[in-house]
Design a protein around this motif. Structure first.
Motif, PDB file in Angstrom:
ATOM      1  N   THR A  33       0.743  -1.301  -0.102  1.00 17.38           N
ATOM      2  CA  THR A  33       0.047   0.073  -0.067  1.00 17.38           C
ATOM      3  C   THR A  33       0.807   1.227   0.046  1.00 17.38           C
ATOM      4  O   THR A  33       0.533   2.207  -0.717  1.00 17.38           O
ATOM      5  CB  THR A  33      -1.100  -0.016   1.093  1.00 17.38           C
ATOM      6  N   LEU A  36       2.323   2.199  -3.409  1.00 16.76           N
ATOM      7  CA  LEU A  36       1.203   2.540  -4.361  1.00 16.76           C
ATOM      8  C   LEU A  36       0.747   3.969  -4.029  1.00 16.76           C
ATOM      9  O   LEU A  36       0.509   4.724  -4.951  1.00 16.76           O
ATOM     10  CB  LEU A  36       0.110   1.460  -4.232  1.00 16.76           C
ATOM     11  N   PHE A  37       0.373   4.187  -2.522  1.00 13.74           N
ATOM     12  CA  PHE A  37      -0.083   5.488  -2.301  1.00 13.74           C
ATOM     13  C   PHE A  37       0.841   6.740  -2.595  1.00 13.74           C
ATOM     14  O   PHE A  37       0.539   7.604  -2.994  1.00 13.74           O
ATOM     15  CB  PHE A  37      -0.490   5.719  -0.790  1.00 13.74           C
ATOM     16  N   PHE A  40       0.713   7.634  -6.231  1.00 12.30           N
ATOM     17  CA  PHE A  40      -0.223   8.141  -6.369  1.00 12.30           C
ATOM     18  C   PHE A  40      -0.372   9.389  -5.905  1.00 12.30           C
ATOM     19  O   PHE A  40      -0.867  10.364  -6.852  1.00 12.30           O
ATOM     20  CB  PHE A  40      -1.584   7.347  -5.779  1.00 12.30           C
ATOM     21  N   VAL A  57      -9.273   4.977  -7.034  1.00  9.03           N
ATOM     22  CA  VAL A  57      -7.866   4.429  -7.134  1.00  9.03           C
ATOM     23  C   VAL A  57      -7.421   4.058  -5.493  1.00  9.03           C
ATOM     24  O   VAL A  57      -6.809   3.158  -5.565  1.00  9.03           O
ATOM     25  CB  VAL A  57      -6.887   5.750  -7.525  1.00  9.03           C
ATOM     26  N   VAL A  58      -7.867   4.728  -4.630  1.00  9.80           N
ATOM     27  CA  VAL A  58      -7.516   4.459  -3.313  1.00  9.80           C
ATOM     28  C   VAL A  58      -8.088   2.936  -2.889  1.00  9.80           C
ATOM     29  O   VAL A  58      -7.672   2.189  -2.319  1.00  9.80           O
ATOM     30  CB  VAL A  58      -8.052   5.262  -2.386  1.00  9.80           C
ATOM     31  N   THR A  61      -6.151   0.379  -5.012  1.00 16.38           N
ATOM     32  CA  THR A  61      -4.874   0.072  -4.270  1.00 16.38           C
ATOM     33  C   THR A  61      -5.257  -0.841  -3.095  1.00 16.38           C
ATOM     34  O   THR A  61      -4.517  -1.655  -2.602  1.00 16.38           O
ATOM     35  CB  THR A  61      -4.406   1.277  -3.866  1.00 16.38           C
ATOM     36  N   THR A  62      -6.401  -0.518  -2.322  1.00  8.75           N
ATOM     37  CA  THR A  62      -6.671  -1.257  -1.120  1.00  8.75           C
ATOM     38  C   THR A  62      -6.915  -2.600  -1.320  1.00  8.75           C
ATOM     39  O   THR A  62      -6.495  -3.698  -0.746  1.00  8.75           O
ATOM     40  CB  THR A  62      -7.626  -0.701  -0.413  1.00  8.75           C
ATOM     41  N   ILE A  64      -6.095  -4.550  -4.102  1.00  3.94           N
ATOM     42  CA  ILE A  64      -4.830  -5.378  -4.394  1.00  3.94           C
ATOM     43  C   ILE A  64      -4.059  -5.649  -3.102  1.00  3.94           C
ATOM     44  O   ILE A  64      -3.578  -6.652  -3.080  1.00  3.94           O
ATOM     45  CB  ILE A  64      -4.078  -4.401  -5.494  1.00  3.94           C
ATOM     46  N   SER A  65      -4.147  -4.753  -2.353  1.00  2.00           N
ATOM     47  CA  SER A  65      -2.999  -5.067  -1.107  1.00  2.00           C
ATOM     48  C   SER A  65      -3.591  -6.133  -0.234  1.00  2.00           C
ATOM     49  O   SER A  65      -3.079  -7.082   0.184  1.00  2.00           O
ATOM     50  CB  SER A  65      -2.882  -3.691  -0.205  1.00  2.00           C
TER      51      SER A  65
END
Length: 133
Positions: A33, A36-37, A40, A57-58, A61-62, A64-65
């Motif tokens: 995370t 990736l954050f 971003f 997008v958040v 990402t969440t 995927i993590s």
């Protein structure tokens, strides 16, 4: 006789949920995370990124993590991968909620927060199901 009963119960509990493995899964999820954050945030800073796309997008990402972490935890669990993955998803989301609430100074719970929590638990459970198989 009593010793045999106590010895058989202990492994049964340990094979369902492993707190150390769940802790490692949460650590892995944040290792995914945070970069990736950060990427971003860099994109948001130096481009004209549309504001309405931030939440999706958040969320991606969440997902995927938590999916990767749930899969990792289930691979190391002997059974109940969905339960271990769901626990990782729930704890990940709670930590993320607490951190964001501290930064934003807003501890309110609304429909978006509840939806994100449910998505985290379900995604972790799906990762756990995939990982155990």
């Amino acid at each position: 006789m009593m010793r045999q009963i106590n010895q058989t119960k202990k492994p049964a509990i340990n094979e369902h949920i492993s707190l150390s493995t769940i802790g490692k899964g949460i650590l892995i999820s944040y290792i995914i995370t945070i970069p990736l954050f950060s990427i971003f945030a860099f994109i948001l800073t130096y481009t004209d990124f549309p504001q309405h796309m931030i939440k999706p997008v958040v969320l991606i990402t969440t997902i995927i993590s938590v999916l990767v972490a749930g899969s990792f935890v289930a691979k190391n669990a002997k059974s109940k991968g969905w339960l271990n993955g769901g626990a990782v998803g729930l704890l990940y989301m709670l930590l993320l909620y607490i951190a964001s609430s501290i930064v934003l100074r807003d501890f309110s719970i609304n429909r978006y927060i509840l939806t994100i929590m449910i998505i985290g638990v379900l995604t972790g459970s799906i990762g756990g199901i995939v990982g155990i198989n």
